[in-house]
Every structure is written in structure tokens, then in C-alpha cells.
Design a protein around this motif. Structure first.
Motif, short mmCIF file in Angstrom:
data_model
loop_
_atom_site.label_atom_id
_atom_site.label_comp_id
_atom_site.label_asym_id
_atom_site.label_seq_id
_atom_site.Cartn_x
_atom_site.Cartn_y
_atom_site.Cartn_z
N ILE A 291 -1.80 -4.27 1.17
CA ILE A 291 -0.88 -3.72 1.91
C ILE A 291 -0.50 -4.01 3.18
O ILE A 291 0.39 -3.57 4.13
CB ILE A 291 -1.14 -2.19 2.01
CG1 ILE A 291 -2.54 -1.92 2.73
CG2 ILE A 291 -1.21 -1.38 0.96
CD1 ILE A 291 -2.76 -0.82 3.69
N GLN A 294 3.21 -4.45 5.62
CA GLN A 294 4.16 -3.45 4.95
C GLN A 294 4.30 -2.24 5.55
O GLN A 294 5.10 -1.25 5.32
CB GLN A 294 3.73 -3.06 3.64
CG GLN A 294 3.58 -4.22 2.44
CD GLN A 294 3.15 -3.89 1.06
OE1 GLN A 294 3.12 -2.64 0.81
NE2 GLN A 294 2.44 -4.54 0.59
N ASN A 295 3.64 -2.04 7.02
CA ASN A 295 3.77 -1.13 7.72
C ASN A 295 3.34 0.11 7.02
O ASN A 295 3.89 1.42 7.36
CB ASN A 295 5.36 -0.70 8.31
CG ASN A 295 5.49 0.10 9.75
OD1 ASN A 295 4.22 0.30 10.26
ND2 ASN A 295 6.55 0.32 9.91
N LYS A 296 2.19 0.13 6.18
CA LYS A 296 1.63 1.39 5.49
C LYS A 296 0.33 1.83 6.05
O LYS A 296 -0.28 2.66 5.55
CB LYS A 296 1.52 0.96 4.03
CG LYS A 296 2.73 0.94 3.28
CD LYS A 296 2.31 0.72 1.89
CE LYS A 296 3.40 0.73 0.87
NZ LYS A 296 3.06 0.00 -0.51
N THR A 348 4.87 5.73 8.65
CA THR A 348 4.45 4.38 8.74
C THR A 348 3.13 4.29 9.75
O THR A 348 3.14 5.09 10.48
CB THR A 348 5.65 3.49 9.34
OG1 THR A 348 5.79 4.00 10.72
CG2 THR A 348 6.85 3.51 8.26
#
Ligand code: NAD
Length: 360
Positions: A291, A294-296, A348
Motif C-alpha cells: 500500500i 497510496q496515502n492509505k 487517507t
């Protein structure tokens, strides 16, 4: 107070979660009128790319000079088959060694908002608030002789568990001090029915207890402790144990809290003349290449590590509580990343960091 902090974002999501943790640190420092001197340096895969070394000498020097170090995570898939000296994780092990951090603290606190994310029944885990203290620099992971031996065509392997009185005493002392400032209960975990190292461990911790009359000490065999952690985690306040037992039980403890992205950790060394404890603070999770970028990523483990730093390195308990309360407020408001499976659309990494700063 003037807080001298080194940040080591590292690799993958380490960079993203550390950015939010620093934002929270700046916010809490402003709120409580502390001054901050933050330096940033290279560690792990990014350090290998830029300097050929997972722990460059400049990073080592800055870490020794800082009061506390905040790390993100290290590890990149491209180094999975690299020789041991050229692996990002080598940098982290070398950093722990150069800082002399011998006690690893893993706070596990369940949040009401996350009870459903735990695999255990809500009534078992609700109200859990414990700290597992793991001895970090001794025991079977470091003892010698060690190795895989071949003699006369027969293969065997050997590892050695070794502890000195001093190694046991210093980590147990930190644990008594923690318990004294919490609910006054310390559980020492060992395997004294089988191992001599554990018999010495039990003797030393029992002797030390006389110095801490306000703390109630009990002993638990490690196999029973593994069971009690899932049967009745609320019974624990502070637990202390040798390196390998701590490695295993702290991951069991991690399950209680819900997601791996939630968990902070603190590694503590000696106390400086200024009163500050040398410390390395990092979320429990790794660099999560799946991840990354991905700003996740959930930044709450890294932000919780800021709370741990304020409390354990600097003794700023009010400031630490403010950060933990802000995390709790954000969780209760459902402002969380995808790993915590919110009812609505997930936030996010940056939005969660922003929400914690606003709650502060
Ligand atoms: P990991 O913790 O990086 O990821 C495991 C799983 O949890 C992944 O699916 C990941 O997406 C998820 N996850 C982890 N942190 C998360 C977060 N904050 N928010 C949301 N989801 C999150 O473990 P791994 O995949 O076994 O290891 C990846 C790399 O990290 C490897 O190179 C490993 O060596 C390294 N690692 C480093 C540390 C450290 O720096 N202390 C610790 C563990 C693993």
C-alpha cells in the motif's frame, strides 16, 4: 522543555506515517509551549540507495546526539535476496545496538470504537490497558555458542540462552518504575519450572521488588501467560519477560487491539544526566510495500509512538495523554483509514493525521 528529536522515515509507508506523526508532535509541542529541534536522517533501503549503508555514520551520530528517535519502518522487496549486510533491517538492528535500548515497551490499549475489529469477544477485551516489556538485547537471540554443526555426517543445531543478573535487573527496574506510575501491578513471565535462566530471572525480580513497596509483583509461566492474555487481558497492568518470550507474546498482545497499523512501540535505554531516557519509538508495522505511496496507511501507530516518546523519554505524561485522547476522539468519530473498516468512506493517511491535530 526543549525536545531534540531525530526522525528516520525509512521506507514504504514509513515515510507517509512519519510525516503525520511529526505534524502531531509539532501540534502538541505548540499547545503545551515546548520547543522542538527536529532533524531527519536516512535509514534502511533509502539509505542503502543513497549511501550504500543501511545505517550511515551520519545517522548514527545524529541518533546518539538526539534525546529521542522517531522511526517509520524499513524494508523494500528489492532487498529480499540481498546479503545480510546490505539489508534495510540490518540498519534497524544496528541502530538499536548503538543506542543501547534494552527494554522494548509495547502498550496495548483497546479502544471502544475498535472492539469489533478484534477477533476476541468484546466483553473479554473491553477495558484492556497493558504494557508488555520485552528484554531486547540479551537471551537466546544473542547467546553463543550458536550455529548449525556437521560432525561425522550428522547435522545438529545449537542456540544458547544466557542472561546476567545486570541484564535482568535493568529491564525489571524499568518495568517496576512503569508499574509504579500506572496501576501498581507487575507480572513477571518466565519458564522457571524448566529453565535455569528463568530461575535466575525470578530470583532477581523478586529481590528487586523490595525496592518498590507500592508495586504488587506476581509470576506467571509463559505458557499460562499466553493463555491468560486471550482469556482475561484486563487482569494485566505491566508484564516483563526475556527476549524470545516477549517477541512471541507481544505479537499475541497486538491482536487484541484490532489492526497492526494501530500499535506503537518504545525501546528504552539508559537515563541521561538531564533526566531524559534514551529512546527509539516506532510503530510495530513494517513498510507495507503493498500500500506504499497510496496515502492509505493508518498513521495511528506512528502517532501513538509520539505519545510514547513524550511519556517515556521526556516524562511529559499530560502531553502524551492529550495525544492518546486525540487518537481516541478520531476513532470514536469513525475518521479512520481502510484497514479499520469504517462504516463510511475511509480517510487517507493525511486526513487522519489532520483529524488528530484538530482533535488536539
Ligand atoms: P507489514 O507490517 O509491512 O505489512 C503487513 C500487512 O499489514 C500488509 O498487508 C500491510 O498493508 C498491512 N499494514 C501494515 N501497516 C499498516 C498500516 N499502518 N496501515 C494499514 N495497513 C498496514 O509486514 P510485512 O509485509 O511482513 O513486511 C514488509 C516489509 O517491512 C518487509 O521488508 C519487512 O522486513 C519490513 N518490516 C519492517 C519492520 C520495521 O521496520 N520495524 C517491521 C516488520 C516488517
Amino acid at each position: 522543555m526543549h525536545l531534540k528529536v531525530l526522525t528516520l522515515p525509512g521506507d514504504g509507508i514509513g515515510v507517509e506515517v512519519t510525516r503525520e506523526a511529526v505534524r502531531v508532535l509539532e501540534t502538541v509541542a505548540r499547545k503545551f509551549s515546548h520547543t522542538l529541534a527536529i532533524r531527519e536522517a536516512l535509514l534502511g533501503g533509502v539509505a542503502i540507495h543513497k549511501t550504500g549503508n543501511p545505517l550511515p555514520p551520519e545517522t548514527e551520530a545524529l541518533a546518539i546526539e538526539a534525546d529521542a528517535t522517531l522511526m517509520g519502518a524499513v524494508g523494500l522487496p528489492e532487498f529480499d535476496n540481498a546479503p545480510p549486510e546490505k539489508r534495510p533491517e540490518k540498519g534497524l538492528l544496528a541502530l538499536r545496538k548503538c543506542l543501547g535500548v534494552f527494554a522494548n515497551l509495547r502498550p496495548v490499549r483497546t479502544s471502544k470504537a475498535l472492539l469489533d475489529s478484534s477477533p476476541l469477544k468484546n466483553h473479554l477485551i473491553e477495558g484492556t490497558d497493558l504494557i508488555i516489556v520485552r528484554e531486547l538485547t540479551g537471551g537466546i537471540y544473542y547467546g553463543s555458542p550458536r550455529g548449525i554443526l556437521e560432525t561425522d555426517g550428522r547435522v545438529s543445531a545449537i542456540n544458547t540462552m544466557h542472561y546476567t543478573r545486570e541484564e535482568i535487573e535493568r529491564v525489571c527496574r524499568v518495568s517496576f518504575q512503569l508499574a509504579r506510575n500506572r496501576r501498581g501491578k507487575l507480572t513477571s513471565v518466565d519458564k522457571s519450572n524448566v529453565l535455569e535462566c528463568s530461575q535466575l530471572w525470578r530470583r532477581v525480580v523478586t529481590e528487586l521488588a523490595t525496592e518498590f513497596p507500592g508495586v504488587t509483583l506476581d509470576h506467571l509461566l509463559v505458557d499460562n501467560c499466553a493463555m491468560q492474555l486471550v482469556l482475561n487481558p484486563r487482569r494485566f497492568d505491566v508484564l516483563v519477560m526475556e527476549n524470545m518470550f516477549g517477541d512471541i507474546l507481544s505479537d499475541e498482545g497486538a491482536v487484541l487491539a484490532g489492526s497492526i497499523g494501530m500499535l506503537p512501540s518504545a525501546s528504552i535505554g539508559d537515563r541521561r544526566p538531564s533526566g531524559v531516557w534514551v529512546g527509539l519509538f516506532e510503530p510495530v508495522h513494517g513498510s507495507a510495500p503493498d500500500i506504499a505511496g497510496q496515502n492509505k496507511a493508518n498513521p495511528l501507530g506512528a502517532i501513538g509512538s509520539v505519545a510514547a516518546m513524550l511519556e517515556y523519554s521526556f516524562g511529559l505524561t499530560q502531553e502524551a495523554a492529550a495525544v492518546n485522547n486525540a487518537i481516541e476522539a478520531v476513532l470514536n468519530a469513525g475518521k479512520v483509514t481502510a484497514d479499520l473498516k469504517p462504516a463510511g468512506p475511509p480517510l487517507t493517511t493525511v486526513e487522519v493525521g489532520q483529524a488528530v491535530c484538530e482533535a488536539l
